[in-house]
Each structure stands twice: as structure tokens, then as C-alpha cells.
Design a protein around this motif. Structure first.
Motif, mmCIF file in Angstrom:
data_model
loop_
_atom_site.group_PDB
_atom_site.id
_atom_site.type_symbol
_atom_site.label_atom_id
_atom_site.label_comp_id
_atom_site.label_asym_id
_atom_site.label_seq_id
_atom_site.Cartn_x
_atom_site.Cartn_y
_atom_site.Cartn_z
ATOM 1 N N LEU A 197 0.811 -1.211 0.000
ATOM 2 C CA LEU A 197 0.000 0.000 0.000
ATOM 3 C C LEU A 197 0.847 1.265 0.000
ATOM 4 N N TYR A 198 1.917 1.276 0.788
ATOM 5 C CA TYR A 198 2.755 2.466 0.948
ATOM 6 C C TYR A 198 4.215 2.050 0.999
ATOM 7 N N GLU A 199 5.060 2.986 0.653
ATOM 8 C CA GLU A 199 6.505 2.778 0.777
ATOM 9 C C GLU A 199 7.142 4.089 1.204
ATOM 10 N N PHE A 200 7.880 4.044 2.303
ATOM 11 C CA PHE A 200 8.502 5.249 2.843
ATOM 12 C C PHE A 200 10.014 5.052 2.922
ATOM 13 N N ARG A 201 10.748 6.102 2.628
ATOM 14 C CA ARG A 201 12.206 6.034 2.733
ATOM 15 C C ARG A 201 12.647 6.777 3.984
ATOM 16 N N ARG A 202 13.268 6.026 4.901
ATOM 17 C CA ARG A 202 13.728 6.618 6.149
ATOM 18 C C ARG A 202 15.008 7.408 5.938
ATOM 19 N N GLY A 203 15.843 6.946 5.033
ATOM 20 C CA GLY A 203 17.093 7.654 4.763
ATOM 21 C C GLY A 203 17.971 6.830 3.852
ATOM 22 N N MET A 204 18.942 7.480 3.224
ATOM 23 C CA MET A 204 19.830 6.782 2.298
ATOM 24 C C MET A 204 21.286 6.824 2.741
ATOM 25 N N LYS A 205 21.609 7.688 3.694
ATOM 26 C CA LYS A 205 23.009 7.936 4.016
ATOM 27 C C LYS A 205 23.651 6.782 4.774
ATOM 28 N N ARG A 206 22.867 6.105 5.632
ATOM 29 C CA ARG A 206 23.468 5.074 6.485
ATOM 30 C C ARG A 206 22.437 4.022 6.830
ATOM 31 N N TYR A 207 22.936 2.819 7.054
ATOM 32 C CA TYR A 207 22.057 1.757 7.524
ATOM 33 C C TYR A 207 21.814 1.963 9.021
ATOM 34 N N VAL A 208 20.602 1.666 9.461
ATOM 35 C CA VAL A 208 20.288 1.830 10.878
ATOM 36 C C VAL A 208 19.519 0.601 11.361
ATOM 37 N N ASN A 209 19.503 0.413 12.662
ATOM 38 C CA ASN A 209 18.719 -0.662 13.267
ATOM 39 C C ASN A 209 17.401 -0.084 13.765
ATOM 40 N N ILE A 210 16.313 -0.382 13.074
ATOM 41 C CA ILE A 210 15.009 0.129 13.493
ATOM 42 C C ILE A 210 14.552 -0.669 14.708
ATOM 43 N N SER A 211 14.330 0.029 15.814
ATOM 44 C CA SER A 211 13.978 -0.640 17.070
ATOM 45 C C SER A 211 12.501 -0.571 17.376
ATOM 46 N N SER A 212 11.788 0.352 16.719
ATOM 47 C CA SER A 212 10.373 0.524 17.029
ATOM 48 C C SER A 212 9.637 0.994 15.785
ATOM 49 N N LEU A 213 8.506 0.331 15.512
ATOM 50 C CA LEU A 213 7.663 0.673 14.383
ATOM 51 C C LEU A 213 6.227 0.612 14.889
ATOM 52 N N VAL A 214 5.477 1.719 14.770
ATOM 53 C CA VAL A 214 4.148 1.752 15.385
ATOM 54 C C VAL A 214 3.218 2.685 14.619
ATOM 55 N N PHE A 215 1.952 2.266 14.479
ATOM 56 C CA PHE A 215 0.916 3.089 13.877
ATOM 57 C C PHE A 215 0.252 3.940 14.956
ATOM 58 N N SER A 216 -0.327 5.057 14.540
ATOM 59 C CA SER A 216 -1.250 5.768 15.423
ATOM 60 C C SER A 216 -2.557 4.983 15.451
ATOM 61 N N MET A 217 -3.388 5.217 16.483
ATOM 62 C CA MET A 217 -4.619 4.446 16.632
ATOM 63 C C MET A 217 -5.575 4.649 15.465
ATOM 64 N N ASP A 218 -5.533 5.826 14.820
ATOM 65 C CA ASP A 218 -6.415 6.069 13.680
ATOM 66 C C ASP A 218 -5.781 5.664 12.350
ATOM 67 N N SER A 219 -4.577 5.083 12.405
ATOM 68 C CA SER A 219 -3.857 4.581 11.223
ATOM 69 C C SER A 219 -3.472 5.680 10.242
ATOM 70 N N GLN A 220 -3.471 6.935 10.677
ATOM 71 C CA GLN A 220 -3.075 8.026 9.789
ATOM 72 C C GLN A 220 -1.568 8.231 9.763
ATOM 73 N N PHE A 221 -0.889 7.801 10.832
ATOM 74 C CA PHE A 221 0.544 8.029 10.931
ATOM 75 C C PHE A 221 1.274 6.727 11.275
ATOM 76 N N LEU A 222 2.523 6.665 10.842
ATOM 77 C CA LEU A 222 3.400 5.530 11.150
ATOM 78 C C LEU A 222 4.716 6.091 11.655
ATOM 79 N N CYS A 223 5.141 5.633 12.820
ATOM 80 C CA CYS A 223 6.359 6.151 13.454
ATOM 81 C C CYS A 223 7.447 5.084 13.426
ATOM 82 N N ALA A 224 8.673 5.495 13.125
ATOM 83 C CA ALA A 224 9.823 4.589 13.112
ATOM 84 C C ALA A 224 10.970 5.222 13.877
ATOM 85 N N SER A 225 11.529 4.466 14.818
ATOM 86 C CA SER A 225 12.711 4.934 15.542
ATOM 87 C C SER A 225 13.813 3.898 15.414
ATOM 88 N N SER A 226 15.040 4.336 15.641
ATOM 89 C CA SER A 226 16.188 3.462 15.424
ATOM 90 C C SER A 226 17.257 3.738 16.471
#
Length: 410
Positions: A197-226
């Protein structure tokens, strides 16, 4: 999104996340040391705990009554636990156990899963869509999607080239987000079909370890931390073709030229160009620490919550219209002794419920010598392997505060 559970070297703590300024401690237990898994069933009094002292044993407690509901032992260390109102899932390195949460009976054992050293798996919180996702391969980014209600495989999704690092369902179980170990691209798929359905680019400069991936309750937003200092928030919206015609400007002309050019570019290049960038970002004060994020509504405003492994909770404001840089509005310490420092002036702090210390001596906690076979995908017994039979309270699991469950929207 409404409560926070943390495991520590001395036990575990549960907090309520109902206000920004005040961090209310709901419960604290120091009966079991070195807790590395603590999962609470929404806002109910059911909590599942695993300790480094007994890493192969899962303990299920009714923390408000101070009683143990049951315990289960497994053939190897427990790596993660997921639960909703219908299912409780226990993930080991090479197998997954699915229990019926109402009576804690073992319903299914998924055997010979690809080596999953981090215990990566996700379970939909919507019990009507109890989909389970876990790595379908140790070398590629294949997702195995399993229906926890019918106990059958739903589909396999070729999500990424490299091994998976993060998985998350939205609140209704209709969408599944994933990231690979490279951490550069995040994809969202439909369930149970597995269409992208969707494809998002977090970044191109460096590889990272994504530790958390979570939707908002209304599914409008997606959060990624590393493990970097940046947290990305993406907005899930499709740009339709029914937009009004733009006036003939130089930028509009170039935009159309660029859009047309992508049709002639290699798929990898044009795909990269059409990926959406972050809608909002946060720059943490720390880097290199594991963290967990949540998108929540506190005091009627959207917030980003970040909990770090050094014991801090950061609360940020999120602008749902314009995005941009999120503003830090509160930093809570989670590791203070006794009452939290932020709570000292709060006379309405609820008393800590009775500890379940008395249950430690209960006969039901004595390991049982009787065994029961697990079951594989084809319904056969585990090739001679058995797990200790669990000790559980008579009758179904009764929570006196089931009305605390959040409403399920479909």
C-alpha cells in the motif's frame, strides 16, 4: 498507547499515560528480579512476566488481586510475548506457541520457524483480526502472515530483500508495516492479502537498526525509531488523480516532465523517487540506545512518546496538519525509587495494589511433572518433544476490570 510497562533488574512497573505533566504509577512489583519481558493486556489487570532467572517460564498474573493465574514452561528461552483479547503468543527462537487467552490452553505450536534470534513477531490488537506476523526467512525479508483465529497460514509477503528487523500492525489489523535490517525503506501491506500500500524512505546515508515501528490508533501516521537520534513519522495518505489542474507555471511544467520521465527510468530508480519522505521528525538527545515509541492522544492532543532503555519517557507534541519538527514538552524518569519524583506533589496518586508475594508459596506454582504434547502445523505431535503442562486457575480467566478494555473499531 494508554499505559507503559517496564522491566528492571528489581522487578517491573506499570504506569498510566493519561496526562503529560503527571506520570501515574499503577503498580510496582519487586518479587521477581531481572524482568526482561512484561506485557500488560491493554488497561486490564492481566500482566505477563518473564525473568532472566527463569527465561523459559512465562508467568501470568492478576496484579490487582495479587494472584498468579498460570505459568508455562518451554523448551528454550522466551524471546517475546504478544497478546490481545483472544490470543496470547509466545515466540521462541525456532517455534511459536499460540494460547487461548480465556483459559490459557495451548491451541497451536508453529514448529521449525526460521531462526529468529530477536523474537521478532507482531500480533494484531484487534481480536476480530488476530493476525500474527513473523519472519518467514532468516536470509530474506519474507513475512509469514498467520491467522490466529482460524489457526491457518494466511499468506507469505516478499517484503524486503534483506532480513526483517521490525513488524507492526495497525489497530484494526488491516495493515502491516515492516522494515529490514538495512532500515532504509519501510513498507506497508494490506492484510490478509499482502498487497503493498505504501513505501517510505527513512534515509539513504546510512544503515540503521530500526527498534520501534508503530501506527497511530487512527492509522493516519506511522512512526519509526532506530539506534540513531532521529525519529521519523510518516503520513499514510494516497495522492489521488482528481486534483485540480495546476496553473501553467515553470515548476508545474517541470513536475509533469519529471513524472513522465519516471516511466522511462529503471524500476528501482523511479521507485526511489516516488517514495514519500517523513511528515514529521524528532531529534532525540541520545543516540545508540534502544527505544520504543508510541503515537497517542493525551489530553485531547496528538503526542509522540519515546521511552529509552536508560529509563526515560519523552513526550513530544505532534502537529497533525503541518508536521515538521516535534517539540519536546516533558521528560519523565521511570527509575526513581518509590513514587516518581514527578508525582511527589500529587495527593491523588493511587495506592500501589497488594503485591502477589503470597502467591509465590502457592502450591500451584510448583513445577508440574505431568506433560502434554504440543501440536505442529499438520496437527501431529511434536517429534517426541513435550512441554510441561501449565498450572492454571479453575475455570476461565476472569478479570474484574474487563470493562477497561478499549473499544475495538473495525
Amino acid at each position: 498507547c494508554s499505559s507503559l510497562a517496564i522491566g528492571t533488574t528489581t522487578g517491573y512497573r506499570l504506569f498510566s499515560l493519561s496526562s503529560v505533566e503527571q506520570l501515574d504509577q499503577v503498580h510496582e512489583s519487586n518479587e521477581i528480579p531481572d524482568v526482561y519481558i512484561v506485557e500488560r493486556l491493554f488497561s486490564s489487570s492481566l500482566v505477563v512476566v518473564v525473568s532472566h532467572a527463569k527465561p523459559q517460564q512465562m508467568n501470568v498474573y492478576h496484579f490487582k488481586k495479587g494472584t498468579e493465574i498460570c505459568n508455562y514452561s518451554y523448551s528454550s528461552n522466551i524471546l517475546s510475548i504478544r497478546l490481545n483479547r483472544q490470543r496470547l503468543v509466545v515466540c521462541l527462537e525456532e517455534s511459536i506457541y499460540i494460547h487461548n487467552i480465556k483459559d490459557m490452553k495451548l491451541l497451536k505450536t508453529i514448529l521449525d520457524t526460521p531462526p529468529n534470534t530477536t523474537g521478532l513477531c507482531a500480533l494484531s490488537i484487534n481480536h476480530a483480526n488476530s493476525y500474527l506476523a513473523y519472519p518467514g526467512s532468516a536470509t530474506s525479508g519474507e513475512i509469514a502472515l498467520y491467522d490466529g483465529n482460524t489457526l491457518k497460514t494466511a499468506c507469505s509477503i516478499p517484503a524486503h530483500d534483506g532480513p526483517l528487523a521490525a513488524l507492526a500492525f495497525n489497530s484494526t489489523g488491516s495493515k502491516l508495516a515492516s522494515a529490514s535490517e538495512k532500515g532504509t525503506v519501510i513498507r506497508v501491506f494490506s492484510t490478509p492479502g499482502g498487497q503493498k500500500l505504501y513505501e517510505f524512505r527513512r534515509g539513504m546515508k546510512r544503515y540503521v537498526n530500526i527498534s520501534s515501528l508503530v501506527f497511530s490508533m487512527d492509522s493516519q501516521f506511522l512512526c519509526a525509531s532506530s539506534n540513531t537520534e532521529t525519529v521519523h513519522i510518516f503520513k499514510l495518505e494516497h495522492l489521488t488523480d482528481s486534483r485540480p489542474e495546476e496553473p501553467p507555471t515553470w515548476s508545474g511544467y517541470m513536475g509533469k516532465m519529471f513524472q513522465a520521465a519516471t516511466n522511462y527510468l529503471p524500476a528501482q530508480v523511479s521507485g526511489m523517487m516516488s517514495q514519500d519522505r517523513a511528515f514529521a521528525t524528532v531529534r532525540l538527545n541520545i543516540s545508540g540506545q534502544r527505544n520504543i515509541c508510541a503515537l497517542s492522544t493525551i489530553q485531547k492532543l496528538p503526542r509522540l512518546l519515546v521511552t529509552t532503555s536508560d529509563g526515560h519517557l519523552y513526550i513530544y507534541n505532534l502537529d497533525p496538519q503541518d508536521g515538521g519538527e516535534c517539540v519536546l514538552i516533558k521528560n519523565h524518569s521511570l527509575l526513581g525509587s518509590g513514587k516518581m519524583e514527578e508525582n511527589k506533589e500529587n495527593d491523588l496518586q493511587p495506592p500501589v495494589p497488594q503485591s502477589y508475594a503470597a502467591t509465590v508459596a502457592r502450591q500451584s506454582t510448583v513445577p508440574s511433572t505431568s506433560t502434554m504434547p504440543g501440536y505442529s502445523e499438520d496437527g501431529g505431535a511434536l517429534r517426541g518433544e513435550v512441554i510441561p503442562e501449565h498450572e492454571f486457575a479453575t475455570g476461565p480467566v476472569c478479570l474484574d476490570d474487563e470493562n477497561e478494555f478499549p473499544p475495538v473499531s473495525i
